[in-house]
Design an enzyme around this catalytic site. Structure first.
Site, PDB file in Angstrom:
ATOM      1  N   ASP A   1      -6.363 -15.527  -6.696  1.00 47.80           N
ATOM      2  CA  ASP A   1      -5.925 -14.336  -6.037  1.00 47.80           C
ATOM      3  C   ASP A   1      -4.076 -14.640  -5.124  1.00 47.80           C
ATOM      4  O   ASP A   1      -4.165 -14.789  -4.033  1.00 47.80           O
ATOM      5  CB  ASP A   1      -7.021 -13.632  -5.318  1.00 47.80           C
ATOM      6  CG  ASP A   1      -6.518 -11.984  -4.430  1.00 47.80           C
ATOM      7  OD1 ASP A   1      -5.363 -11.570  -5.007  1.00 47.80           O
ATOM      8  OD2 ASP A   1      -7.148 -11.464  -4.016  1.00 47.80           O
TER       9      ASP A   1
ATOM     10  N   SER B   1      -0.684 -11.857  -4.912  1.00 49.15           N
ATOM     11  CA  SER B   1      -0.436 -10.363  -5.453  1.00 49.15           C
ATOM     12  C   SER B   1       0.692 -10.673  -6.921  1.00 49.15           C
ATOM     13  O   SER B   1       1.088 -11.798  -5.941  1.00 49.15           O
ATOM     14  CB  SER B   1       0.231 -10.211  -4.264  1.00 49.15           C
ATOM     15  OG  SER B   1       0.825  -8.507  -4.895  1.00 49.15           O
TER      16      SER B   1
ATOM     17  N   LYS C   1      -5.122   2.566  -8.798  1.00 46.12           N
ATOM     18  CA  LYS C   1      -4.527   1.406  -8.535  1.00 46.12           C
ATOM     19  C   LYS C   1      -3.555   0.770  -9.571  1.00 46.12           C
ATOM     20  O   LYS C   1      -3.888   0.069  -9.977  1.00 46.12           O
ATOM     21  CB  LYS C   1      -4.785   0.468  -7.461  1.00 46.12           C
ATOM     22  CG  LYS C   1      -4.239  -0.559  -6.419  1.00 46.12           C
ATOM     23  CD  LYS C   1      -4.770  -1.151  -5.468  1.00 46.12           C
ATOM     24  CE  LYS C   1      -3.420  -2.791  -4.860  1.00 46.12           C
ATOM     25  NZ  LYS C   1      -4.527  -3.435  -4.509  1.00 46.12           N
TER      26      LYS C   1
ATOM     27  N   VAL D   1       3.411  -2.221  -4.702  1.00 40.58           N
ATOM     28  CA  VAL D   1       4.671  -2.430  -4.542  1.00 40.58           C
ATOM     29  C   VAL D   1       5.174  -3.090  -5.677  1.00 40.58           C
ATOM     30  O   VAL D   1       6.771  -2.863  -6.413  1.00 40.58           O
ATOM     31  CB  VAL D   1       4.878  -3.874  -3.413  1.00 40.58           C
ATOM     32  CG1 VAL D   1       6.617  -4.223  -3.438  1.00 40.58           C
ATOM     33  CG2 VAL D   1       4.495  -3.265  -1.727  1.00 40.58           C
TER      34      VAL D   1
ATOM     35  N   LYS E   1       0.790  -9.428   5.166  1.00 42.85           N
ATOM     36  CA  LYS E   1      -0.568  -8.276   5.805  1.00 42.85           C
ATOM     37  C   LYS E   1      -1.425 -10.150   5.963  1.00 42.85           C
ATOM     38  O   LYS E   1      -0.464 -11.230   5.646  1.00 42.85           O
ATOM     39  CB  LYS E   1      -1.110  -8.140   5.236  1.00 42.85           C
ATOM     40  CG  LYS E   1      -1.229  -6.458   4.792  1.00 42.85           C
ATOM     41  CD  LYS E   1      -2.324  -5.548   3.768  1.00 42.85           C
ATOM     42  CE  LYS E   1      -1.399  -5.540   2.626  1.00 42.85           C
ATOM     43  NZ  LYS E   1      -0.568  -4.932   2.233  1.00 42.85           N
TER      44      LYS E   1
ATOM     45  N   GLU F   1       7.033   3.818  -1.562  1.00 41.69           N
ATOM     46  CA  GLU F   1       5.271   3.351  -2.809  1.00 41.69           C
ATOM     47  C   GLU F   1       4.091   4.389  -2.592  1.00 41.69           C
ATOM     48  O   GLU F   1       4.301   5.330  -1.088  1.00 41.69           O
ATOM     49  CB  GLU F   1       4.595   2.134  -2.589  1.00 41.69           C
ATOM     50  CG  GLU F   1       3.930   1.246  -1.157  1.00 41.69           C
ATOM     51  CD  GLU F   1       3.063   1.065  -1.153  1.00 41.69           C
ATOM     52  OE1 GLU F   1       1.975   1.265  -1.993  1.00 41.69           O
ATOM     53  OE2 GLU F   1       3.385  -0.506  -0.462  1.00 41.69           O
TER      54      GLU F   1
HETATM   55  N1  PSU Z   1       1.593  -2.173   3.086  1.00 46.99           N
HETATM   56  C1  PSU Z   1       0.133  -1.022   3.867  1.00 46.99           C
HETATM   57  N2  PSU Z   1      -0.673  -0.700   2.941  1.00 46.99           N
HETATM   58  C2  PSU Z   1      -1.118  -1.144   1.728  1.00 46.99           C
HETATM   59  C3  PSU Z   1      -0.235  -1.201   1.379  1.00 46.99           C
HETATM   60  C4  PSU Z   1       1.362  -2.444   1.592  1.00 46.99           C
HETATM   61  O1  PSU Z   1       0.623  -1.366   4.467  1.00 46.99           O
HETATM   62  O2  PSU Z   1      -1.710  -0.735   0.776  1.00 46.99           O
HETATM   63  C5  PSU Z   1      -0.277  -1.300  -1.064  1.00 46.99           C
HETATM   64  C6  PSU Z   1       0.868  -2.206  -1.134  1.00 46.99           C
HETATM   65  O3  PSU Z   1       1.066  -1.507  -2.248  1.00 46.99           O
HETATM   66  C7  PSU Z   1       0.404  -3.655  -2.346  1.00 46.99           C
HETATM   67  C8  PSU Z   1      -0.937  -3.827  -2.242  1.00 46.99           C
HETATM   68  O4  PSU Z   1       1.527  -4.097  -2.954  1.00 46.99           O
HETATM   69  O5  PSU Z   1      -1.406  -3.048  -0.761  1.00 46.99           O
HETATM   70  C9  PSU Z   1      -1.116  -5.610  -2.448  1.00 46.99           C
HETATM   71  O6  PSU Z   1      -1.986  -5.124  -3.107  1.00 46.99           O
HETATM   72  P1  PSU Z   1      -2.609  -6.430  -4.142  1.00 46.99           P
HETATM   73  O7  PSU Z   1      -3.001  -7.267  -2.518  1.00 46.99           O
HETATM   74  O8  PSU Z   1      -4.259  -6.489  -4.746  1.00 46.99           O
HETATM   75  O9  PSU Z   1      -1.865  -7.066  -5.120  1.00 46.99           O
HETATM   76 MN    MN Z   2      -5.277  -9.783  -5.312  1.00 47.70          MN
END
Ligand code: PSU
Ligand code: MN
EC number: 4.2.1.70
Length: 295
Positions: free
Chosen positions: A130, A132, A67, A87, A151, A5
């Protein structure tokens, strides 16, 4: 082939370091016998397999990449924009291009409680909604996503529950506990443990060929021992990071980049080394599985 990604490059790692990591990720995939395909949208065109020049473009902060989750693809195409795919965005494009193995750092998930302005009032994903889109895409797209769990800034238990609800198999690679990105373990067990790439490939093939539906598979690979963050440091950074979100009123797609940037700057780069080590390890493992899956 192994999909990689671009949000981690454009929005997850600092300028300079991002381009180095992009190159190293592709190299580690090649060394394991697979072909890397980093994915982004450039000038409104989805690109699966960026050239070195295109990687420069994605990693240069002057280009201000948007993004892009899956829902953002149509607007980005129509408006001719440059964007880094999350992702969710990457998995959708990889599947469309026939690439079914994908490596990243950490999957997005259900966000955790952030203390809100009024004393004693808490806001969780239950109120903020929220969650993802990574989870929804994984539930509807037949790709194997190799990541270091989700995370630790997320509600890990709620995320695992949602993956169960959406029929996404979750495998732990040589671990019994679900990993938490910067940390090797969370308090949650993995539903299934696998100990080598052959078995992962067998699970992916069985799920794909013999189970009705179109969900993907999640392979959780913990950060290598020597790069795991100190748990106390981690917990401190997380508490400060959540407070930062509250005071700055951060929400939506900015939450993840702001939290990651806070970890990187407040840890003096320690979390960057952890982040790089885990994503490299995931890319290598994804390549090993892709090789096993190749006809
Ligand atoms: N893993 C990492 N760094 C990142 C991400 C994942 O080590 O920046 C990113 C991925 O692209 C994942 C996104 O899809 O964080 C999730 O964002 P959100 O919570 O806004 O969906
Ligand atoms: Mn989000």
């Amino acid at each position: 082939m192994v999909a990689l990604e671009s949000t981690i490059l454009a929005h997850g790692l600092p300028p300079g370091r991002n381009r180095e990591v992009a190159g190293r990720l592709e190299a580690v995939v090649r060394a394991a016998g697979a072909v890397p395909a980093t994915i982004a949208v450039l000038g409104g065109v989805p690109v699966v397999g960026l050239t070195s020049h295109e990687l420069d473009r994605v990693c240069d902060p002057a280009n201000n990449l948007v993004k892009l989750s899956r829902r953002d693809l149509g607007p980005a195409y129509a408006l001719g924009r440059d964007g880094a795919t999350t992702v969710a965005g990457t998995a959708a494009l990889a599947d469309a291009a026939g690439v079914h193995v994908f490596a990243t750092g950490g999957l997005g998930g259900v966000h955790r409680r952030v203390p809100s302005a009024g004393a004693g009032i808490h806001q969780s994903a239950h109120d903020s909604w929220d969650v993802s889109a990574d989870l929804d895409v994984l539930a509807t797209t037949p790709v194997l996503v190799v990541c270091s769990g989700v995370k630790s800034v997320l509600d890990i238990g709620a995320t695992l529950e949602l993956l169960e609800t959406r029929s996404v198999p979750v495998l732990g690679y040589r671990v019994d506990r679900f990993p938490a990105f910067y940390l090797r373990e969370s308090e949650f067990d993995v539903p299934w443990r696998v100990d080598d790439p052959k078995h992962v490939a067998a699970v992916v093939a069985a799920h794909r060929d013999r189970v009705p539906g179109r969900s993907g598979v999640l392979l959780a690979n913990p950060v290598p021992f020597e790069f795991e963050m100190d748990r106390d440091l981690h917990d401190r950074l997380l508490a400060d990071g959540l407070e930062l979100l509250r005071t700055r009123g951060v929400h939506g797609k900015d939450v993840t980049p702001v939290l990651l940037e806070h970890f990187h700057s407040a840890s003096g780069g320690v979390s960057l080394d952890t982040n790089e080590a885990l994503v490299m390890s995931n890319a290598r493992l994804a390549a090993e599985v892709a090789v096993e899956l190749a006809p």
